[in-house]
Write an enzyme that holds these catalytic residues in place. Structure first.
Site, short mmCIF file in Angstrom:
data_model
loop_
_atom_site.label_atom_id
_atom_site.label_comp_id
_atom_site.label_asym_id
_atom_site.label_seq_id
_atom_site.Cartn_x
_atom_site.Cartn_y
_atom_site.Cartn_z
N PHE A 143 -11.04 -8.57 13.49
CA PHE A 143 -9.95 -8.91 12.57
C PHE A 143 -9.69 -7.73 11.63
CE2 PHE A 143 -8.57 -10.77 8.46
CZ PHE A 143 -7.31 -11.17 8.88
N GLU A 196 0.81 -1.22 0.00
CA GLU A 196 0.00 0.00 0.00
C GLU A 196 0.84 1.27 0.00
OE1 GLU A 196 -0.55 -2.63 1.88
OE2 GLU A 196 -2.64 -3.25 1.62
#
Lengths: 581, 195
Positions: A132, A70
């Site tokens: 999560f 990213e």
């Protein structure tokens, strides 16, 4: 820093019936298209899957560039924005996807680059449960965004995104992040079509120009004997290169640049006297402390430009043109503040200044330049030592490209050498990480710059250290068949830190000798041709091969291991204490 | 020279804005003495009241950084003589001690205190006023076993302010008048940084 007006591409504005039922994800993409976005850099993941699912149907209208990390996505978006003047757009998932953007956000904030990041977030009912891939993205990114917002209802998406684009590009541009929970991406709602945002009551992108300060500034300039202009990226962000050039030419005042301002005035312009700051040119640094009026245009007096503040231009009256009122008086106290968009303020000022020339004053810059040519520049560009220098490589790039290529640099010695010696005929050619100094910036930003300016030649120049930080983005070049040039200046050291260790830490080279893989073989593994050059007699052909081989190419040049970048203003010293060797 | 400043910040009511404002101070290692958020005289507009000890120059820079935030409408900085301010305090003391050893009535009169709750085992007093006044009452009560004490953040009214209603209307205009568009801290430029 100055205002940017980004044009929406009108052919992309689609007619929409008053109500359509869309998912939040589709609304994101519709808004992108309405805002003129055609390229998105991103990486999928669990919490952003609905958006990626919708993207599957927008393939023809939105080009998605799949990065390898990213951080690569946001640096690519920055390179895209800097080369094109448009907004760079990023998709990342929640948790690690979002946290991997932080460096790029910080870089874009300090360098005023318009970027819009969309991050996926866990379902709204899971927020705060340590679900999560849940992180508190809004709080983590607050210090490194111009604005950020979390959306948990699909119906809020159109307005929030319209606001995000407006904030990113207006005023002093910057990065904006919108965090969208998965339920909002999935939720269906009545989409009423795109309503662009052009006013937020709590946000003043441009201060009102005050005539009296323009008049005071003109009076100071007209009475000056040794005026000096400093220009930064504000000129470029404000699309005010022409207005700036008229101001310089009518006033006849020598002008020097910050590294983000490089290219706003052609490097060959007779009044362009060079680079400011720590590794800038001799004359501009020394004469900062001899001018009588300092005119700063779209720059922010960064410490790398000013050196020690209490020894900086104490004798001068300071005129500061900037769009961001928070920059005025922040580091340097201003005699006359001219706040506003320099696209507006420069023509007003130009009208009031008298046409003038300063031959004696300009001659002082030339004297210093001759001194610098003799002691530094000649030896760097035309060395007689056995090892190659970074400067001679840049000289050959100049000779081959004639100042027309976009040069994207990483951070370190090669960056300073490239910025010092590269020639630029036009604006938006120099893409570098200035404020944050992010190693690993060049390769992904190079990819973005090529997509932002597809008809231009784009070359990344990186050191052996920084290149290894984002080397995985070679995969993007391979997958998308891109034509970018990569020039690695390998000195087998983390050179800038080594230089400081040599000069200020008694040559204790603590962890700065770095090994590298065979970059040519690595490139080959990604299907990118390349070669390594270690001898002067091979260099010219290597440069030629890099530029003339169709598609991408990686050229690694082995340069002297312990060469230093001079001149240098040592940290804690005044600009006039600049060292030539 | 450092001085006590009360900063009044008018903002949109936006989640996360408190953090955005707080980090302007924490990033520069400036301690916030007191921070209060509340509604303002204008519906939908929030009002932060922040107290810090800093030099005028630093305070001006901070105000500009705050006004730079997208969701901040305006920041006003005032010294103590430019505002009317109060802090509220609550004191919990054992009822029998107070009833026997200190005359409740004397306390109430001398400190303008109010008994909020009187229980068999404890009594809660409330005062509002300046810091020195609450500090003095704490001293007074300590020998009698002060069980709990808490003081609120400062709230302040700006003497010279006409309120935010009209200013907000200007902010809502596409082309605002000078008052809304100008940065007050630059407006006084000549006074502050005369060279």
């Amino acid at each position: 820093m100055l205002h940017t007006e980004l044009e929406l591409s009108e052919d992309l504005l689609v007619e929409t019936p008053p109500f359509r039922t869309l998912s939040g994800s589709q609304a994101v993409l519709e808004t992108f298209i309405s805002e003129g976005v055609n390229t998105v850099f991103g990486y999928p993941g669990g919490a952003i899957m609905p958006i990626y699912d919708a993207l599957y149907d927008y393939n023809e209208r939105l080009e998605h560039i799949l990065v390898r990390h990213e951080q690569g996505a946001i640096h690519a978006a920055q390179g895209y924005a800097r080369a094109s003047g448009r907004i760079g757009v990023v998709f990342a998932t929640s948790g690690p996807g979002a946290t991997n953007l932080i460096t790029g956000l910080a870089d874009a904030l300090i360098d005023s680059t318009p970027v819009v990041c969309i991050t996926g977030q866990v379902f709204a009912h899971l927020l705060g449960t340590d679900a999560f891939q849940e992180t508190d993205v809004i709080n983590i990114t607050t210090p490194v965004t111009k604005w950020n917002c979390q959306v948990t209802e699909a119906g809020d998406i159109p307005a929030v995104l319209a606001k995000a684009f407006y904030i990113a590009r207006s005023g002093r541009p910057g990065p904006v992040l919108v965090d969208i929970s998965k339920n909002a991406q999935l939720q269906q709602f009545d989409y009423e079509g795109h309503k662009p945002c052009n006013h937020i009551r709590s946000y003043r992108p441009k201060p009102i120009v005050r005539r009296e300060y323009i008049e005071q500034a003109a009076a100071l300039i007209n009475a000056a004997e040794r005026p000096f202009i400093l220009f930064g990226q504000g000129v470029i962000l404000g699309n005010a290169e022409r207005e700036f050039r008229s101001f310089v030419e009518k006033s006849g005042i020598p002008a020097a640049w910050t590294i983000l301002g490089l290219g706003a005035l052609p490097t060959g312009h007779p009044l362009n006297v060079g680079m400011l700051g720590m590794h800038g040119n001799y004359g501009p640094n020394v004469l900062t402390n001899q001018c009588d009026v300092l005119i700063a245009v779209g720059m922010r007096f960064d410490d790398r430009v000013t050196g020690r503040l209490d020894k900086y231009a104490r004798q001068a009256k300071v005129i500061h043109l900037d769009i961001d009122p928070a920059e005025i008086d922040k580091n340097i106290k201003t005699t006359v503040p001219v706040w506003g968009d320099c696209k507006e303020t420069l023509p007003l000022l130009t009208r009031l200044v008298r046409p003038q020339t300063y031959p004696d004053w300009l001659e002082r810059f030339r004297e210093h330049d001759r001194e610098e040519q003799k002691t530094v520049i000649h030896g760097e560009l035309n060395p007689d030592c056995a090892t190659l220098t970074m400067g001679e490589v840049i000289r050959l790039v100049n000779e081959h490209e004639g100042g027309e290529a976009i040069i994207v640099t990483d951070v370190g010695q090669h960056q300073m050498v490239a910025n010092r010696y590269a020639r630029f005929n036009q604006s938006r050619c120099n893409v570098t990480s200035g404020g944050l100094g992010t190693m690993g910036f060049a390769l992904p930003a190079d990819i973005g710059a090529k997509l932002g300016a597809p008809t231009r030649r784009v070359i990344a120049i990186a050191g052996d250290g920084g290149f290894q930080m984002t080397i995985q983005e070679l995969g993007v070049i391979q997958q998308h068949g891109m034509a970018v040039k990569i020039l690695i200046l390998n000195n087998q050291f983390l050179g800038m830190v080594r230089q400081w260790q040599e000069l200020f830490h008694d040559r204790r080279y603590s962890f700065t000798n770095i090994t590298s893989p065979d970059f040519v073989q690595v490139a080959a593994a990604y299907g990118i041709p390349g070669q390594r050059v270690s001898e002067r007699k091979e260099l010219q052909n290597g440069i030629k091969a890099m530029f003339e081989t169709p598609g991408s190419y990686l050229l690694e040049v082995m340069v002297g291991k312990e060469n230093n970048v001079f001149p240098m203003v040592p940290q804690g010293c005044g600009v006039a204490d600049i060292r030539l060797c | 020279m450092k001085n006590e400043y009360t900063i009044t910040v008018y903002t949109e009511n936006q989640v996360g804005l408190l953090n955005r404002i707080a980090i302007i101070f924490s990033r520069r290692k400036i301690n916030i003495e007191s921070l209060n958020t509340s509604p303002s005289e204008v519906p939908g507009i929030h009002r932060f009241t922040i107290v810090i000890n800093e030099t005028e120059e630093v305070v001006r820079k901070l105000a500009r950084q705050m006004e730079k935030q997208v969701d901040v409408l305006r920041a006003f900085c005032n010294t103590a003589d430019e505002i009317v301010w109060q802090e509220m305090a609550l004191y919990k003391v054992p009822t029998d001690e107070i009833a026997e050893k200190v005359k409740v009535e004397r306390l109430l009169r001398a400190f303008g205190a109010r008994a909020v709750v009187i229980r068999r085992d404890y009594t809660v007093f409330e005062t509002s006023g300046h810091r020195e006044e609450t500090d003095r009452l704490v001293q007074e009560l300590e020998p009698y076993g002060l069980i709990e004490f808490v003081r609120s953040a400062r709230v302040a009214i700006i003497n010279a302010s006409d309120g935010f209603h009209e200013l907000l209307q200007e902010f809502e205009q596409r082309e605002p008048g000078e008052e809304a568009a100008e940065n007050e801290f630059l407006d006084q430029h000549e006074e502050v940084f005369a060279m």
